[in-house]
Design a protein around this motif. Sequence first.
Motif, mmCIF file in Angstrom:
data_model
loop_
_atom_site.group_PDB
_atom_site.id
_atom_site.type_symbol
_atom_site.label_atom_id
_atom_site.label_comp_id
_atom_site.label_asym_id
_atom_site.label_seq_id
_atom_site.Cartn_x
_atom_site.Cartn_y
_atom_site.Cartn_z
ATOM 1 N N LYS A 29 72.060 117.293 84.069
ATOM 2 C CA LYS A 29 72.556 116.159 84.833
ATOM 3 C C LYS A 29 71.411 115.188 85.117
ATOM 4 O O LYS A 29 70.247 115.580 85.146
ATOM 5 C CB LYS A 29 73.168 116.631 86.156
ATOM 6 N N ASP A 85 81.614 109.887 80.962
ATOM 7 C CA ASP A 85 81.825 110.896 82.015
ATOM 8 C C ASP A 85 83.276 110.926 82.483
ATOM 9 O O ASP A 85 83.562 110.853 83.685
ATOM 10 C CB ASP A 85 80.882 110.640 83.197
ATOM 11 N N SER A 143 85.284 113.391 82.560
ATOM 12 C CA SER A 143 85.560 114.591 83.354
ATOM 13 C C SER A 143 84.853 114.573 84.703
ATOM 14 O O SER A 143 85.086 115.464 85.523
ATOM 15 C CB SER A 143 85.121 115.835 82.576
ATOM 16 N N ASN A 179 81.869 115.328 85.474
ATOM 17 C CA ASN A 179 80.975 116.458 85.723
ATOM 18 C C ASN A 179 79.517 116.093 85.462
ATOM 19 O O ASN A 179 78.641 116.945 85.521
ATOM 20 C CB ASN A 179 81.372 117.655 84.859
#
Length: 538
Positions: free
Chosen positions: A171, A201, A203, A205
Amino acid sequence: MLRTIVFAILVLLMFERCAQMVPPTGGKRDSIPPNLVESNPINKTLNFKGRKVELFFDEYVVVDNINQKLVITPEADNPYSYKQNGMSVLLTFKNQFKDSTTYTLNFGDAIKDFAEKNPAKNLKIVFSTGSTLDSGRVYGTLKDIRTGKPLFDALVGLYNVSDTLDIAKQKPYYFSRTDSSGVFSIENIQTRDYKLIAIDDKSRNMLYNAKDERMGFWGKTIKAGTDSVAYNLNMYLSDNTQLKVQRTLPKVNNYTVVFSKAIEHAEVTFVNKDSLPYLLEPNGTNLKFFNVEPHPDTTIVKLKTLDSLGKTTEFEQKIAFQAQRGKTRQLDPVSLTTLPEANKPVTNTFIYKLILNKPVRSLDDQKIAIISDSLTHEPLSAFKYSWNKNHNILTIDAKSFAKDTVKFDIPKGSIVTVEGDTLPKTMLRHPVLNEEDYGVIRGRVTNADTSMHFILDLVDEQYKVIETLHESPYVFKNIPQGKYFLRITIDKNRNKRWDTGQMDKNLQPEPIYYNPDKILLKANFELNDINITIPEEK
């Protein structure tokens, strides 16, 4: 006495009903968002050591999907719970925040007023667990390279510089999301080197999914806080996942190899001098082999595939059909599509394609005819035509003298597939194009040197390609009335297609530019000097 008591109860009930609080039924709608009047810690606090953040407002508020909307940078990996209490919201974090770090809590529209759900604007709290506040900032815009449109709610991240950076697993350290204009701003960050990368992004996450998410990156390391330029990133699809055989679909009549992603080409080599008809289906993921006698129970093939990134992958694959039950096979029906599509207008000289879902074994070019206005019948043998490698696409250099309609007459039995079945009798009709119903667009490409190769697309408002050219000056003829854009792609490797970027090779996508002005074309009109300029590279 009883009457007096009943009367008294009725009077009390009337007074109670009159005293009830009810919302007003008229008047001007409340459009004023809640205002933050106090916070603990206060904004820009230094040496913060607590685990609780509380916000106080000037009216009753509600919390809306705060777990999705609250953006904390740098990414803290610190779970929290929240409690809504009338005019305040309390966040309680599980762990202490990291020492000597500046944190930003951006709430977006997660907190709204109770009555009309107006979101608090620009609601952000900054604090430091050390003695200073970081003041670095990175800002810019995102757009889709194929359409030129800004991207909303995409993730823009600053990653620690590393030779092993994998955004599918790591991340970002700092991040932000784009607004409806594609603008992003990451503030209060440490002044040091970062890698700037953006992803769709979908999703949420904060990890990159190459299969269906766009991405973009800045080719060089940036130093946040010292660079004063805006970083404008182009976003694109770049599926760099390893190509695999995802599954196989064995049937009596055919055997399909399904790949994990679309490929552009498959080179098939048969081991032991065996052979089977095959074709790559239009979706690009299915390579289908057809069961044609005689052949051994198992056929071994070597596959060499080419994907959209130009990467080749080699496989060895066993082809084994299911055993037949019964005396006759149940064949999949033969289907046919054409280019131009059925009922689309054509000129008197045009390229025509017959596209079948199976390889063809035989074609009778004496029976298939091109008919002009139901008067002139000319057999296919009178025209130049050719098959593709897999023998399922027939390209015809067609001509007619029709004034109204051109027809293709394909009798039953004139096209026989490798499975021995045929099309039913088929009549394809196309009106003859009336040039007065269409327009012409002319122009040239400026700032292009003689060594530059490019792809010039005329696209409609949905960015569907109407026609493609590769020269300047250019002429787009017989264009329907409508609204269009002119788009140019710099074909750096001269393969006459757009090539996407590859971050692992520090390779940016081939540049795409749009003429900023929309083209309004009317029937029977010619638009001249519609020029497109290639910007000079900086």
